[in-house]
Motif scaffolding. Structure first.
Motif, PDB file in Angstrom:
ATOM      1  N   ASN A  94      -7.416  38.047 -17.090  1.00  0.00           N
ATOM      2  CA  ASN A  94      -6.756  38.637 -18.249  1.00  0.00           C
ATOM      3  C   ASN A  94      -5.845  39.790 -17.847  1.00  0.00           C
ATOM      4  O   ASN A  94      -4.742  39.924 -18.372  1.00  0.00           O
ATOM      5  N   ILE A  95      -6.302  40.608 -16.915  1.00  0.00           N
ATOM      6  CA  ILE A  95      -5.474  41.720 -16.431  1.00  0.00           C
ATOM      7  C   ILE A  95      -4.230  41.176 -15.727  1.00  0.00           C
ATOM      8  O   ILE A  95      -3.111  41.620 -15.994  1.00  0.00           O
ATOM      9  N   TYR A  96      -4.426  40.194 -14.848  1.00  0.00           N
ATOM     10  CA  TYR A  96      -3.301  39.600 -14.121  1.00  0.00           C
ATOM     11  C   TYR A  96      -2.285  39.006 -15.092  1.00  0.00           C
ATOM     12  O   TYR A  96      -1.082  39.254 -14.981  1.00  0.00           O
ATOM     13  N   ALA A  97      -2.760  38.211 -16.055  1.00  0.00           N
ATOM     14  CA  ALA A  97      -1.853  37.549 -16.998  1.00  0.00           C
ATOM     15  C   ALA A  97      -1.066  38.557 -17.824  1.00  0.00           C
ATOM     16  O   ALA A  97       0.116  38.349 -18.104  1.00  0.00           O
ATOM     17  N   ALA A  98      -1.719  39.660 -18.195  1.00  0.00           N
ATOM     18  CA  ALA A  98      -1.030  40.685 -18.988  1.00  0.00           C
ATOM     19  C   ALA A  98      -0.007  41.437 -18.148  1.00  0.00           C
ATOM     20  O   ALA A  98       1.140  41.608 -18.565  1.00  0.00           O
ATOM     21  N   LEU A  99      -0.416  41.888 -16.958  1.00  0.00           N
ATOM     22  CA  LEU A  99       0.488  42.682 -16.123  1.00  0.00           C
ATOM     23  C   LEU A  99       1.638  41.854 -15.553  1.00  0.00           C
ATOM     24  O   LEU A  99       2.749  42.364 -15.393  1.00  0.00           O
ATOM     25  N   ALA A 100       1.366  40.581 -15.242  1.00  0.00           N
ATOM     26  CA  ALA A 100       2.420  39.708 -14.725  1.00  0.00           C
ATOM     27  C   ALA A 100       3.229  39.073 -15.861  1.00  0.00           C
ATOM     28  O   ALA A 100       4.154  38.309 -15.608  1.00  0.00           O
ATOM     29  N   THR A 108       0.048  38.166 -23.910  1.00  0.00           N
ATOM     30  CA  THR A 108      -0.727  39.091 -24.729  1.00  0.00           C
ATOM     31  C   THR A 108      -0.880  40.396 -23.960  1.00  0.00           C
ATOM     32  O   THR A 108      -1.269  40.376 -22.791  1.00  0.00           O
ATOM     33  N   PRO A 109      -0.580  41.534 -24.585  1.00  0.00           N
ATOM     34  CA  PRO A 109      -0.677  42.808 -23.863  1.00  0.00           C
ATOM     35  C   PRO A 109      -2.121  43.137 -23.480  1.00  0.00           C
ATOM     36  O   PRO A 109      -3.072  42.717 -24.134  1.00  0.00           O
ATOM     37  N   LEU A 110      -2.243  43.915 -22.434  1.00  0.00           N
ATOM     38  CA  LEU A 110      -3.543  44.299 -21.905  1.00  0.00           C
ATOM     39  C   LEU A 110      -4.385  45.038 -22.944  1.00  0.00           C
ATOM     40  O   LEU A 110      -5.587  44.833 -23.031  1.00  0.00           O
ATOM     41  N   TRP A 111      -3.752  45.873 -23.757  1.00  0.00           N
ATOM     42  CA  TRP A 111      -4.485  46.638 -24.757  1.00  0.00           C
ATOM     43  C   TRP A 111      -5.113  45.741 -25.823  1.00  0.00           C
ATOM     44  O   TRP A 111      -5.997  46.174 -26.561  1.00  0.00           O
TER      45      TRP A 111
END
Length: 177
Positions: free
Chosen positions: A117-123, A133-136
């Motif tokens: 989830n972190i990777y998908a949001a940041l990338a 979808t944003p990390l927040w």
């Protein structure tokens, strides 16, 4: 976000049914177990949808493979594996005898999925054509899934209040006179 809406809608619907007198759904923990199980059947099934279904409203295996961080080996296989684990977890949540272990296993799985989830949001990996979808949003949503999985562990088959029955409550032993 659709999975969150599904989870919450089913959870509240089941709890309403419980409030109306259906004993099976009298406890939040049982409602959480069933709601999470339904959500996992839906999400787990998407792990096996071929890329040729890309023009449908259903996410595909390829959409999920794109979310796997580059340091994870065999991304396609990992998506299949997590799909199997989600489907097995759903079955485990519905079967009262395995609910405690399923809830714990799913909580661990959801924690292990946080890096994706972190990777998908940041990338900024788009999901089925929609913007990333944003990390927040992702992290609190994942925390909610972990919380519901842990809540579901409190529900035990044969108990409407979410508490385990003791041997003396489950079996009446009569002594000879």
């Amino acid at each position: 976000m659709e999975t969150l809406v599904l989870l919450l809608t089913v959870l509240l619907g089941l709890r309403l049914i419980g409030a109306l007198g259906v004993a099976r759904f009298a406890a939040w923990s049982t409602c959480g177990a069933y709601a999470l199980a339904l959500m996992l059947i839906v999400t787990g099934a998407t792990h096996f949808v071929p890329a040729s279904f890309a023009d449908t409203p259903v996410p595909t295996h390829a959409d999920l493979v794109a979310m796997v961080p580059p340091w994870v080996p065999f991304p396609a296989l990992m998506v299949y594996l997590t799909g199997v684990l989600e489907l097995a977890g759903a079955v485990g949540l519905v079967l009262g005898r395995t609910r405690r272990w399923a809830g714990l296993g799913l909580a661990v799985l959801f924690v292990l999925l946080i890096p994706a989830n972190i990777y998908a949001a940041l990338a900024e990996i788009p999901f089925h054509g929609a913007p990333a979808t944003p990390l927040w949003v992702r992290i609190p949503e994942q925390m909610l899934y972990i919380a519901v999985a842990l809540l579901a562990r409190r529900s035990v088959a044969g108990s409407t209040d979410g508490k385990a029955r003791t041997a003396t409550e489950s079996v009446t032993i009569s002594s000879p006179r």
